[in-house]
Design an enzyme around this catalytic site. Structure first.
Site, PDB file in Angstrom:
ATOM      1  NE  ARG A  76     -23.036  -3.627  60.959  1.00  0.00           N
ATOM      2  CZ  ARG A  76     -22.657  -2.420  60.536  1.00  0.00           C
ATOM      3  NH1 ARG A  76     -21.402  -2.214  60.152  1.00  0.00           N
ATOM      4  NH2 ARG A  76     -23.499  -1.419  60.487  1.00  0.00           N
ATOM      5  CG  ASP A 119     -16.199  -2.974  55.158  1.00  0.00           C
ATOM      6  OD1 ASP A 119     -16.225  -2.404  54.048  1.00  0.00           O
ATOM      7  OD2 ASP A 119     -16.853  -2.561  56.140  1.00  0.00           O
ATOM      8  CB  CYS A 145     -16.762   1.940  50.494  1.00  0.00           C
ATOM      9  SG  CYS A 145     -15.197   2.384  51.236  1.00  0.00           S
TER      10      CYS A 145
HETATM   11  N1  SAH Z   1     -16.362  -3.276  58.634  1.00  0.00           N
HETATM   12  C1  SAH Z   1     -16.406  -2.131  59.517  1.00  0.00           C
HETATM   13  C2  SAH Z   1     -16.033  -0.833  58.825  1.00  0.00           C
HETATM   14  C3  SAH Z   1     -14.640  -0.841  58.205  1.00  0.00           C
HETATM   15  S1  SAH Z   1     -13.999   0.756  57.877  1.00  0.00           S
HETATM   16  C4  SAH Z   1     -17.805  -2.042  60.160  1.00  0.00           C
HETATM   17  O1  SAH Z   1     -18.697  -2.836  59.785  1.00  0.00           O
HETATM   18  O2  SAH Z   1     -17.994  -1.213  61.027  1.00  0.00           O
HETATM   19  C5  SAH Z   1     -12.341   0.475  57.450  1.00  0.00           C
HETATM   20  C6  SAH Z   1     -11.419   0.222  58.637  1.00  0.00           C
HETATM   21  O3  SAH Z   1     -10.155  -0.141  58.089  1.00  0.00           O
HETATM   22  C7  SAH Z   1     -11.144   1.393  59.548  1.00  0.00           C
HETATM   23  O4  SAH Z   1     -11.475   1.028  60.862  1.00  0.00           O
HETATM   24  C8  SAH Z   1      -9.611   1.639  59.463  1.00  0.00           C
HETATM   25  O5  SAH Z   1      -9.043   1.937  60.728  1.00  0.00           O
HETATM   26  C9  SAH Z   1      -9.134   0.322  58.984  1.00  0.00           C
HETATM   27  N2  SAH Z   1      -7.885   0.279  58.199  1.00  0.00           N
HETATM   28  C10 SAH Z   1      -7.471   1.100  57.209  1.00  0.00           C
HETATM   29  N3  SAH Z   1      -6.343   0.640  56.631  1.00  0.00           N
HETATM   30  C11 SAH Z   1      -6.031  -0.525  57.268  1.00  0.00           C
HETATM   31  C12 SAH Z   1      -5.010  -1.497  57.123  1.00  0.00           C
HETATM   32  N4  SAH Z   1      -4.067  -1.371  56.185  1.00  0.00           N
HETATM   33  N5  SAH Z   1      -5.016  -2.565  57.931  1.00  0.00           N
HETATM   34  C13 SAH Z   1      -5.967  -2.714  58.886  1.00  0.00           C
HETATM   35  N6  SAH Z   1      -6.972  -1.829  59.056  1.00  0.00           N
HETATM   36  C14 SAH Z   1      -7.014  -0.755  58.261  1.00  0.00           C
END
Ligand code: SAH
Length: 400
Positions: A209, A299, A339
């Site tokens: 970030r 992510d 991840c």
């Molecule tokens: N980049 C974020 C963490 C991402 S975690 C940070 O820095 O805090 C992954 C996220 O993907 C979760 O919030 C989950 O709700 C979302 N997610 C999972 N599958 C998804 C999809 N198909 N489309 C959109 N969001 C999704």
């Protein structure tokens, strides 16, 4: 004390410092669930000492290789102290008060995660061995860290592999507020440690970030899988031209917009958009609409939990990376992650490469990315290295 004797020839990984003993490597096991056991080779020579769980495929997780070291309260105190000391100095940027203090096996404390969010600690007991010693560990953490409260988030799926039910709640001290404010490299975030993902915040992405903040200036940013807006807030703080953030979770989006306000970034006279939606669909819609971005963050959540899911996961990763490459302007940046521990860095490079080929773009890797260093990486425990990423710059011309 219980005892576990290995089959002949199965001691090699132990000699090489790995902490896990699988059921298939064991000839004799004589111990009660959760008990401390001595692990011996086929000639009954001491290899190490750890805790035992007969209902897990990983029967023993080693705690020490020193025959004279007893696993008592002092042992756990030493281990927790060493883990805290490992974070002294270089590891956490200034103006940051949310840190992983204990990263399980990678810190020599198998099965235990402890994250600090300001004055609160959030603990995950992922194994029976830790579950049985939770009270002692909490007592020691209170002694060493002096928190306001310790909250448990042992509601991870991996507990099932140890035949443990999900649990959460206050373990010690004050209950945390519904939303807790933390600081990360000078930016502020609301964290929901009671209902948020993992222990509440993706601390492992801290360094990435910070990098996103540095490269966002003047760019139109698309933050996919934005959760509570970590990369969005960073990008806007870094003077992004405009941002679009996507997540399926309404609660996460709500917190993301609150985090924009918390940093005074909500009324900057720019329409920063938050979309509750599925990234796979939103990316396709943007492609069909001819939308373009200069910086895209991908992510996603873990797509693969087991080796047999790697192929399907690879298809998912390739799909979103391919779409992202197609949405980027010449000179645009893609910050892309996986991840999934079972997807190796090498495979991830191949997936992103394949996506660029299919999208018909040239791309260079500007940075190779990984988990923040408080998510310690032990050379002896590669399983603990799970987050991998690439910052790619798309060429001015397409290759097709
Ligand atoms: N980049 C974020 C963490 C991402 S975690 C940070 O820095 O805090 C992954 C996220 O993907 C979760 O919030 C989950 O709700 C979302 N997610 C999972 N599958 C998804 C999809 N198909 N489309 C959109 N969001 C999704």
């Amino acid at each position: 004390m219980g005892v576990v004797v290995l089959k002949r020839g199965r001691e090699k990984p132990i000699h090489r410092g790995h902490p896990w003993i699988y059921s298939g490597a064991i000839a004799v096991e004589d111990a009660t669930p959760g008990e401390i056991v001595d692990v011996l080779d086929a000639d009954r020579h001491f290899l190490g000492r750890g805790y035992y769980n007969p209902s897990s495929q990983i029967r023993v997780r080693l705690l020490t290789r020193d025959e004279r070291e007893t696993v008592d309260a002092d042992f756990w105190r030493r281990r927790l102290r060493a883990s805290l000391a490992r974070r002294d100095g270089l590891i956490v940027p200034p103006r940051t008060n949310a840190v992983r203090l204990v990263h399980a096996e990678s810190d020599g404390v198998p099965g235990l995660i402890v994250d600090r969010y300001g004055p609160w600690l959030v603990l995950q007991a992922l194994t029976l061995g830790i579950e049985q010693r939770k009270d002692l560990i909490v007592e020691l953490l209170v002694e060493l860290v002096e928190p306001l409260g310790v909250y448990e988030r042992s509601d991870e799926d991996v507990r099932r592999l140890e035949s443990l039910p999900p649990v959460k709640g206050v373990l010690w001290g004050e209950a945390p507020p519904e939303r807790l404010e933390i600081e990360e490299a000078g930016l502020r975030f609301w964290v929901d440690i009671i209902n948020g993902h993992k222990t509440g915040f993706y601390l492992d992405q801290r360094e990435n970030r910070i990098l996103a903040r540095r490269v966002a200036e003047g760019r139109r940013v698309l933050n996919c899988f934005c959760y509570t807006g970590g990369f969005t807030v960073a990008a806007v703080a870094g003077s992004a031209r405009e941002t679009v953030s996507v997540d399926t979770s309404e609660a996460a989006i709500e917190l993301a917009t609150a985090n924009m306000r918390l940093n005074g970034l909500a009324d900057r006279g720019v329409d920063d958009h938050f979309i509750v939606g599925n990234v796979f669909e939103v990316l396709r819609r943007f492609r069909d609409e001819g939308r373009r971005f200069d910086f895209i963050v991908l992510d996603p959540p873990k797509f693969a939990f087991h080796a047999h899911q790697v192929q399907a996961a690879a298809r998912g990763y390739k799909d979103i990376n391919w779409l992202a490459f197609r949405l980027l302007t010449p000179g645009g940046l893609l910050m892309t992650f996986s991840c999934s521990g079972v997807v190796s860095p090498d495979l991830f490079w191949k997936i992103v490469f394949g996506a660029a080929v299919d999208a018909g773009v040239d791309a260079h890797v500007v940075r190779v990315l990984q988990q923040a260093p408080d998510h310690t990486m032990s050379l002896f425990f590669p399983e603990g290295v799970y987050l991998k990423g690439l910052l790619c710059r798309v060429g001015e011309k397409s290759v097709a």
